[in-house]
Design a protein around this motif. Structure first.
Motif, short mmCIF file in Angstrom:
data_model
loop_
_atom_site.label_atom_id
_atom_site.label_comp_id
_atom_site.label_asym_id
_atom_site.label_seq_id
_atom_site.Cartn_x
_atom_site.Cartn_y
_atom_site.Cartn_z
N LEU A 137 30.57 32.49 31.48
CA LEU A 137 31.60 31.87 32.29
C LEU A 137 31.58 32.29 33.75
O LEU A 137 32.32 31.73 34.56
CB LEU A 137 32.99 32.16 31.70
N SER A 138 30.77 33.27 34.11
CA SER A 138 30.68 33.76 35.49
C SER A 138 32.06 33.95 36.12
O SER A 138 32.40 33.32 37.14
CB SER A 138 29.85 32.78 36.35
N PRO A 139 32.90 34.79 35.54
CA PRO A 139 34.29 34.91 35.99
C PRO A 139 34.42 35.76 37.25
O PRO A 139 33.54 36.53 37.62
CB PRO A 139 34.96 35.61 34.81
N ARG A 140 35.61 35.60 37.90
CA ARG A 140 35.98 36.55 38.95
C ARG A 140 36.46 37.83 38.27
O ARG A 140 37.21 37.78 37.30
CB ARG A 140 37.09 35.95 39.82
N VAL A 141 36.03 38.97 38.81
CA VAL A 141 36.30 40.26 38.15
C VAL A 141 37.40 41.00 38.90
O VAL A 141 37.34 41.16 40.13
CB VAL A 141 35.03 41.12 38.08
N LEU A 142 38.41 41.48 38.14
CA LEU A 142 39.43 42.38 38.64
C LEU A 142 39.26 43.72 37.93
O LEU A 142 38.77 43.77 36.79
CB LEU A 142 40.84 41.82 38.38
N HIS A 143 39.67 44.79 38.60
CA HIS A 143 39.36 46.12 38.08
C HIS A 143 40.63 46.96 37.98
O HIS A 143 41.43 47.05 38.93
CB HIS A 143 38.34 46.82 39.00
N LEU A 144 40.82 47.58 36.81
CA LEU A 144 41.92 48.52 36.60
C LEU A 144 41.47 49.92 36.99
O LEU A 144 40.44 50.41 36.51
CB LEU A 144 42.36 48.50 35.13
N GLU A 145 42.23 50.57 37.85
CA GLU A 145 41.87 51.88 38.39
C GLU A 145 42.89 52.92 37.93
O GLU A 145 44.10 52.72 38.04
CB GLU A 145 41.83 51.81 39.92
N GLY B 21 49.20 56.94 35.36
CA GLY B 21 48.91 55.61 34.84
C GLY B 21 47.76 54.95 35.56
O GLY B 21 46.83 55.61 36.02
N TYR B 22 47.82 53.63 35.71
CA TYR B 22 46.75 52.91 36.40
C TYR B 22 47.31 51.61 36.99
O TYR B 22 48.42 51.19 36.68
CB TYR B 22 45.59 52.61 35.44
N HIS B 23 46.52 51.00 37.86
CA HIS B 23 46.92 49.75 38.51
C HIS B 23 45.68 48.92 38.80
O HIS B 23 44.54 49.38 38.61
CB HIS B 23 47.71 50.04 39.79
N LEU B 24 45.90 47.69 39.25
CA LEU B 24 44.79 46.83 39.64
C LEU B 24 44.29 47.26 41.02
O LEU B 24 45.08 47.37 41.98
CB LEU B 24 45.25 45.37 39.67
N LYS B 25 42.99 47.52 41.11
CA LYS B 25 42.40 48.01 42.35
C LYS B 25 42.58 46.99 43.48
O LYS B 25 42.80 47.36 44.64
CB LYS B 25 40.91 48.31 42.13
N GLU B 26 42.49 45.71 43.15
CA GLU B 26 42.68 44.66 44.13
C GLU B 26 44.16 44.63 44.55
O GLU B 26 45.05 44.81 43.70
CB GLU B 26 42.27 43.30 43.58
N ASP B 27 44.42 44.39 45.79
CA ASP B 27 45.78 44.45 46.32
C ASP B 27 46.56 43.19 45.94
O ASP B 27 46.33 42.11 46.49
CB ASP B 27 45.73 44.61 47.84
N ASN B 28 47.51 43.35 44.97
CA ASN B 28 48.39 42.25 44.55
C ASN B 28 47.63 40.94 44.34
O ASN B 28 47.88 39.93 45.02
CB ASN B 28 49.50 42.04 45.58
N PRO B 29 46.67 40.91 43.41
CA PRO B 29 45.85 39.70 43.23
C PRO B 29 46.67 38.55 42.62
O PRO B 29 47.65 38.75 41.91
CB PRO B 29 44.77 40.17 42.26
N SER B 30 46.20 37.35 42.89
CA SER B 30 46.77 36.14 42.30
C SER B 30 45.67 35.43 41.52
O SER B 30 44.49 35.47 41.89
CB SER B 30 47.32 35.20 43.37
#
Length: 594
Positions: free
Chosen positions: A576-584, A403-412
């Motif tokens: 919107l210049s958003p903060r980016v989260l990444h699915l790995e 599967g996959y998960h968010l590369k960032e550690d437990n983001p809020s």
């Protein structure tokens, strides 16, 4: 994730891994009845029917007793007695006519309310707590449930009423006429090989033996009918689903010149239906050999069994006809199962299909994965968090790896932020979108949604229900909560001012509007709802640049809303210049996997 392995006769049920015994099916049917909002009416009608059936049986007993004096009058050439009994016959016939009409009316009303109760209960269970979607992604039962919800529910209600009335009526007739037949043949002595043999109630035993032979023969010949009917209904549902699917995509099929492919596919489903119907036809033909043979013999068997008493002089002609009539009533009651073997097999097949679907909806452990699942909980106000989240397919969840998960550690994500969630090539971001909405349980970890905040999920293809345009814009809320001024302002904001004069028009809006217009309507809905959080699933993908500019402009103006966009969209990034989260993607077992 495990599932029962024993298959049942229905192809779809077998593929779903569900197996219910007949008693389980009856238990589930009882739960459905008790949950029905019209069970009180059904009970009242059933009691009324029972009373009518008792009166009907009383009338048939009177008619049976009438046989003896009437035929004795004929035998004795007693004209006065003949006319007297003929008048009595019309009295009895008029009574039975009224009772038959009452029985028909009450039977139809009972079937009507049973269908209402079953249909409403099934729809309520189907559209409760997102069960319909969960079933559609976890079991073949959820692919085309319309057959079970509509046609099978109708057949089950009607056949249950018909068979129940027949069974109760036959039971009452049996109890009533066995005593009559026993009394008529209770002390008869038969001459057998020079000996006088007394067989108490010998005509009752004759009826039991005759009906028992018919029942055994019917069971042996018609044993396959239940299984064949179950398969037939499954294949007919597949054919209708194929027709509906083609009808919903006529434009795409025409553009692709795919008519020949679709025709071949539909002909294949027709062949499957016809193939099983041929097998059913042969099974019913074989059953007819038994039912018809015993039926025709029933015309003469009562007289043959009673004839020794008549020829010995211990029974009058009227007594013979009375005994033959009573024998026929007893035999008819006993052979009810034989006459209705095909109908019972059909009823059992329908019961199986409907109750398996209800079991899958009301007992989700039958189709939902067991073990680790993604948990969606309510967290702190103004914060959305992901804790040890892993997204998987059902097979990956069963194996507990991949599967996959968010590369960032437990983001809020905090209230007011602009977020873009992209991912490695080939990752299905919609699964994360559905997991946040509580629709995708496959994986592990926890998603904590902000407490008491209105979250709106916007899919890539918005739902366009048939009806008035104002209803579509407010869906799923009532259109009346928004005044025309607000609706018009929202339409103008998304550059659909031309539709302001069509707010009360009813049509298939998914066919009347282009993809850009449909997505613009979805954004007009956002302007009306004013949510605090909005989660988008790649809604800008494939839109015209002008439409993209309009919609990203609306996003930028949603100052009081938190925006989370799943997808790879440059226009959203730029506007919107958003903060980016990444699915790995995870190509190796996750930590802690067995």
């Amino acid at each position: 994730m495990t599932a029962p392995k024993t298959p049942v006769s229905d192809d779809v049920i077998s593929a779903a891994g569900l197996d219910m015994s007949f008693m389980d099916q009856l238990r589930m049917a009882g739960q459905s009845f008790w949950a029905s909002r019209v069970r009180g009416r059904i009970i009242l009608l059933s009691l009324s029917l029972l009373g009518v059936l008792l009166l009907l049986t009383y009338g048939q007993i009177l008619l049976n007793r009438w046989n003896q004096p009437f035929y004795n009058a004929l035998e004795n050439r007693d004209l006065s007695a003949f006319w007297h009994e003929l008048r009595n016959f019309f009295y009895i016939a008029a009574f039975l006519l009224v009772i038959n009409v009452a029985q028909t009316y009450l039977s139809q009303m009972t079937a009507l309310y049973m269908r209402e109760g079953l249909a409403r209960d099934m729809v309520d269970q189907w559209l409760k707590g997102r069960r319909a979607y969960r079933l559609s992604v976890s079991s073949p039962l959820g692919v085309n449930p319309d057959q079970r919800l509509h046609e099978d529910a109708r057949k089950l209600a009607e056949s249950t009423t018909s068979l129940s009335v027949g069974l109760v009526q036959s039971t009452i007739l049996l109890i009533s006429f066995v005593s009559v037949l026993w009394a008529l043949s209770g002390h008869f002595v038969l001459p057998i090989f020079g000996h006088q043999v007394s067989i108490p109630g010998y005509m009752v035993w004759g009826a039991l033996i005759y009906a028992g032979g018919a029942a055994v023969a019917s069971n042996l010949v018609g044993a396959r009918l239940t299984r064949l009917n179950a398969i037939r209904y499954a294949r007919e549902a597949e054919m209708r689903a194929a027709l509906m699917r083609s009808n919903e995509h006529l434009e795409q099929i025409a553009l692709a010149r795919g008519e020949d492919v679709e025709r071949t596919a539909i002909h294949s489903t027709i062949d499957n239906v016809l193939g099983i119907i041929r097998k059913l036809a042969m099974a019913l033909t074989n059953l007819t050999w038994v039912s018809a043979a015993f039926g025709w013999l029933a015309l003469i068997v009562p007289v043959l069994i009673a004839s020794p008493a008549f020829f010995s002089g211990t029974m009058s002609f009227g007594g013979l006809m009375m005994a033959a009539s009573a024998f026929t009533q007893v035999y008819t009651a006993l052979r009810w199962y034989v006459d209705n073997f095909g109908a019972i097999a059909d009823w059992k097949a329908t019961l199986l299909r409907v109750m398996v679907l209800r079991a899958a909806l009301t007992e989700p452990d039958l189709v939902d994965p067991v073990g680790a699942q993604i948990q969606v909980e309510v967290g702190k106000p103004g914060v959305l968090t992901f804790e040890d989240l892993y997204i998987r397919t059902p097979k990956e969840a069963e194996a507990n790896w991949g599967g996959y998960h968010l590369k960032e550690d437990n983001p809020s994500i905090l209230a007011g932020e602009r977020i873009l969630i992209n991912g490695d090539p080939g990752i299905n971001r919609r699964q994360l979108f559905n997991a946040m909405a509580g629709l995708w349980p496959y994986g592990e970890g926890t998603i904590r949604l902000p407490e008491e905040d209105h979250i709106l999920f916007v899919p890539q293809t918005p739902y366009m229900p048939e009806g008035r345009l104002r209803d579509l814009l407010a869906y799923p809320e009532a259109a009346e909560i928004y005044d025309d001024e607000a609706i018009v302002a929202a339409l103008k904001a998304v550059k659909l001012g031309r539709l302001t004069s069509a707010l009360n028009d009813r049509q298939r809006w998914d066919r009347a509007l282009s993809k850009e217009e449909q997505m613009s309507l979805a954004f007009a809905h956002i302007l009306l709802r004013k949510p605090h959080w909005v989660v988008f699933n790649d809604v800008l993908e494939g839109l015209e640049p002008d439409t993209t500019d309009i919609l990203t402009g609306i996003m930028a103006d949603l100052k009081d809303a938190t925006l989370i966009y799943l997808g790879r969209n440059a226009a959203y990034l730029e506007a919107l210049s958003p903060r980016v989260l990444h699915l790995e993607r995870l190509d190796v077992p996750v930590p802690g996997a067995d």
